[in-house]
Design a protein around this motif. Structure first.
Motif, mmCIF file in Angstrom:
data_model
loop_
_atom_site.group_PDB
_atom_site.id
_atom_site.type_symbol
_atom_site.label_atom_id
_atom_site.label_comp_id
_atom_site.label_asym_id
_atom_site.label_seq_id
_atom_site.Cartn_x
_atom_site.Cartn_y
_atom_site.Cartn_z
ATOM 1 N N LEU A 41 0.729 -1.260 -0.039
ATOM 2 C CA LEU A 41 0.042 0.075 -0.033
ATOM 3 C C LEU A 41 0.887 1.281 -0.206
ATOM 4 O O LEU A 41 0.397 2.424 -0.071
ATOM 5 C CB LEU A 41 -0.905 -0.140 1.134
ATOM 6 C CG LEU A 41 -1.993 -1.077 1.168
ATOM 7 C CD1 LEU A 41 -2.886 -1.120 2.513
ATOM 8 C CD2 LEU A 41 -2.760 -0.954 -0.086
ATOM 9 N N SER A 42 2.130 1.055 0.185
ATOM 10 C CA SER A 42 3.001 2.376 0.295
ATOM 11 C C SER A 42 2.673 3.174 -1.100
ATOM 12 O O SER A 42 2.922 4.279 -0.967
ATOM 13 C CB SER A 42 4.425 1.959 0.426
ATOM 14 O OG SER A 42 4.899 1.192 -0.861
ATOM 15 N N GLY A 43 2.392 2.588 -2.239
ATOM 16 C CA GLY A 43 2.582 3.453 -3.643
ATOM 17 C C GLY A 43 1.008 3.832 -3.736
ATOM 18 O O GLY A 43 0.942 4.588 -4.724
ATOM 19 N N VAL A 44 0.162 3.686 -2.758
ATOM 20 C CA VAL A 44 -1.266 4.072 -2.987
ATOM 21 C C VAL A 44 -1.425 5.601 -2.316
ATOM 22 O O VAL A 44 -0.940 5.695 -1.230
ATOM 23 C CB VAL A 44 -2.137 3.209 -2.583
ATOM 24 C CG1 VAL A 44 -3.621 3.698 -2.618
ATOM 25 C CG2 VAL A 44 -1.986 1.932 -2.894
ATOM 26 N N SER A 45 -1.786 6.513 -3.041
ATOM 27 C CA SER A 45 -2.050 7.937 -2.534
ATOM 28 C C SER A 45 -3.295 7.949 -1.422
ATOM 29 O O SER A 45 -4.098 7.044 -1.638
ATOM 30 C CB SER A 45 -1.974 9.062 -3.642
ATOM 31 O OG SER A 45 -3.323 8.919 -4.263
ATOM 32 N N GLU A 46 -3.200 8.926 -0.743
ATOM 33 C CA GLU A 46 -4.429 9.310 -0.094
ATOM 34 C C GLU A 46 -5.612 9.211 -1.024
ATOM 35 O O GLU A 46 -6.720 8.722 -0.506
ATOM 36 C CB GLU A 46 -4.216 10.334 0.907
ATOM 37 C CG GLU A 46 -3.178 10.401 1.873
ATOM 38 C CD GLU A 46 -3.452 9.364 3.094
ATOM 39 O OE1 GLU A 46 -4.789 8.972 3.387
ATOM 40 O OE2 GLU A 46 -2.494 8.738 3.673
ATOM 41 N N GLU A 47 -5.579 10.056 -2.063
ATOM 42 C CA GLU A 47 -6.830 10.267 -2.981
ATOM 43 C C GLU A 47 -7.062 8.840 -3.441
ATOM 44 O O GLU A 47 -8.386 8.395 -3.563
ATOM 45 C CB GLU A 47 -6.350 10.956 -4.106
ATOM 46 C CG GLU A 47 -7.388 11.447 -5.045
ATOM 47 C CD GLU A 47 -7.143 12.297 -6.116
ATOM 48 O OE1 GLU A 47 -7.417 12.115 -7.166
ATOM 49 O OE2 GLU A 47 -6.598 13.302 -5.728
ATOM 50 N N GLN A 48 -6.170 8.082 -3.969
ATOM 51 C CA GLN A 48 -6.276 6.762 -4.684
ATOM 52 C C GLN A 48 -6.964 5.582 -3.499
ATOM 53 O O GLN A 48 -7.599 4.882 -3.745
ATOM 54 C CB GLN A 48 -4.987 6.072 -5.135
ATOM 55 C CG GLN A 48 -4.457 6.762 -6.119
ATOM 56 C CD GLN A 48 -3.010 6.212 -6.507
ATOM 57 O OE1 GLN A 48 -2.401 6.044 -5.912
ATOM 58 N NE2 GLN A 48 -2.952 6.189 -8.038
ATOM 59 N N SER A 49 -6.623 5.946 -2.222
ATOM 60 C CA SER A 49 -7.080 5.043 -1.148
ATOM 61 C C SER A 49 -8.699 5.064 -1.016
ATOM 62 O O SER A 49 -9.141 4.117 -0.305
ATOM 63 C CB SER A 49 -6.376 5.162 0.156
ATOM 64 O OG SER A 49 -6.876 6.438 0.671
ATOM 65 N N HIS A 50 -9.472 5.839 -1.728
ATOM 66 C CA HIS A 50 -10.805 5.804 -1.594
ATOM 67 C C HIS A 50 -11.295 4.980 -2.908
ATOM 68 O O HIS A 50 -12.596 4.920 -2.814
ATOM 69 C CB HIS A 50 -11.086 7.465 -1.867
ATOM 70 C CG HIS A 50 -11.004 8.245 -0.638
ATOM 71 N ND1 HIS A 50 -11.901 8.084 0.521
ATOM 72 C CD2 HIS A 50 -10.227 9.317 -0.386
ATOM 73 C CE1 HIS A 50 -11.384 8.865 1.332
ATOM 74 N NE2 HIS A 50 -10.326 9.544 0.779
ATOM 75 N N TYR A 51 -10.433 4.601 -3.767
ATOM 76 C CA TYR A 51 -11.038 3.929 -4.844
ATOM 77 C C TYR A 51 -11.596 2.516 -4.699
ATOM 78 O O TYR A 51 -11.332 1.916 -3.524
ATOM 79 C CB TYR A 51 -9.566 3.362 -5.754
ATOM 80 C CG TYR A 51 -10.017 2.374 -6.879
ATOM 81 C CD1 TYR A 51 -10.605 3.006 -7.936
ATOM 82 C CD2 TYR A 51 -9.675 1.206 -6.965
ATOM 83 C CE1 TYR A 51 -10.729 2.087 -9.112
ATOM 84 C CE2 TYR A 51 -9.898 0.506 -7.938
ATOM 85 C CZ TYR A 51 -10.722 0.837 -9.073
ATOM 86 O OH TYR A 51 -10.802 0.144 -10.316
ATOM 87 N N ARG A 52 -12.775 2.370 -5.166
ATOM 88 C CA ARG A 52 -13.556 1.193 -5.252
ATOM 89 C C ARG A 52 -13.703 0.433 -6.507
ATOM 90 O O ARG A 52 -14.004 1.103 -7.386
ATOM 91 C CB ARG A 52 -14.992 1.408 -4.624
ATOM 92 C CG ARG A 52 -14.999 2.082 -3.555
ATOM 93 C CD ARG A 52 -16.542 2.760 -3.009
ATOM 94 N NE ARG A 52 -16.393 3.725 -1.943
ATOM 95 C CZ ARG A 52 -16.724 3.383 -0.669
ATOM 96 N NH1 ARG A 52 -17.067 2.081 -0.608
ATOM 97 N NH2 ARG A 52 -16.601 4.123 0.234
ATOM 98 N N TYR A 53 -13.285 -0.668 -6.613
ATOM 99 C CA TYR A 53 -13.252 -1.561 -8.098
ATOM 100 C C TYR A 53 -14.550 -1.463 -8.598
ATOM 101 O O TYR A 53 -14.777 -1.919 -9.724
ATOM 102 C CB TYR A 53 -12.417 -2.703 -7.915
ATOM 103 C CG TYR A 53 -13.022 -3.980 -7.194
ATOM 104 C CD1 TYR A 53 -14.012 -4.716 -7.918
ATOM 105 C CD2 TYR A 53 -13.020 -4.045 -5.977
ATOM 106 C CE1 TYR A 53 -14.546 -5.802 -7.266
ATOM 107 C CE2 TYR A 53 -13.404 -5.142 -5.237
ATOM 108 C CZ TYR A 53 -14.127 -5.994 -5.770
ATOM 109 O OH TYR A 53 -14.609 -7.048 -5.300
#
Length: 174
Positions: A41-53
């Motif tokens: 998860l280190s490469g996932v930005s705060e914004e990207q962490s809201h992503y739902r597939y």
């Protein structure tokens, strides 16, 4: 303590998680997993962490929050069992837990810190157990649940969700 639990140490429903755990020292596996989850998860930005597939699916933050909740529940169970409590444990409803959480409001970095702290606590607990504690059993779903099986479920559940993040979430972030 090494070795995966035998099938008579847990309810069959947990086999899907335990099957994901490699043979070996469960404490070492839990240590390695913690590092791998942080790396994943280190490469996932705060914004990207809201992503739902997909619609209605949990966000990456919520998946991590679910892993944290599950780790708390299972570590509590294994503590009680390891200390000789032979109680019958109730199940928990992960969707109810999620409905009453606020994981999407907590920064991913804080959720990762929380997971690492919680996992370290579980590791210290397991490292301090006498050998015989690994074979002690309580009951879950009217089936035995040993300390060893509870620790393996913690490891397998986390691996299951990391696999889902790799397969369903990360490709959508590219």
């Amino acid at each position: 303590m090494s070795n995966k639990p035998q099938t008579n140490e847990y309810a069959a429903v947990f086999g899907k998680y335990i099957d994901l755990v490699p043979q070996g020292d469960l404490v070492s596996i839990l240590v390695e997993q913690s590092e791998q989850l942080v790396q994943l998860l280190s490469g996932v930005s705060e914004e990207q962490s809201h992503y739902r597939y997909d619609e209605g699916k949990w966000s990456i933050r919520e998946v991590l929050g679910h892993v944290i909740d599950n780790e708390r529940v299972w570590t509590y169970r294994l503590l009680r069992i390891a200390r000789g409590d032979q109680m019958s444990f109730p199940s928990y409803n992960e969707n109810q837990f999620m409905a009453n959480s606020r994981f999407d409001e907590i920064p991913l970095s804080e959720l990762l810190d929380e997971f690492v702290s919680l996992r370290k606590s579980a590791i210290y607990l397991l490292k301090g157990l006498p050998e015989e504690a690994w074979d002690r059993a309580g009951t879950l779903y009217d089936e035995p649940l040993t300390t060893r099986a509870a620790a393996a479920v913690v490891a397998g559940h986390e691996k299951h969700h990391c696999n889902i993040i790799r397969e369903r979430y990360l490709p959508g972030l590219s």
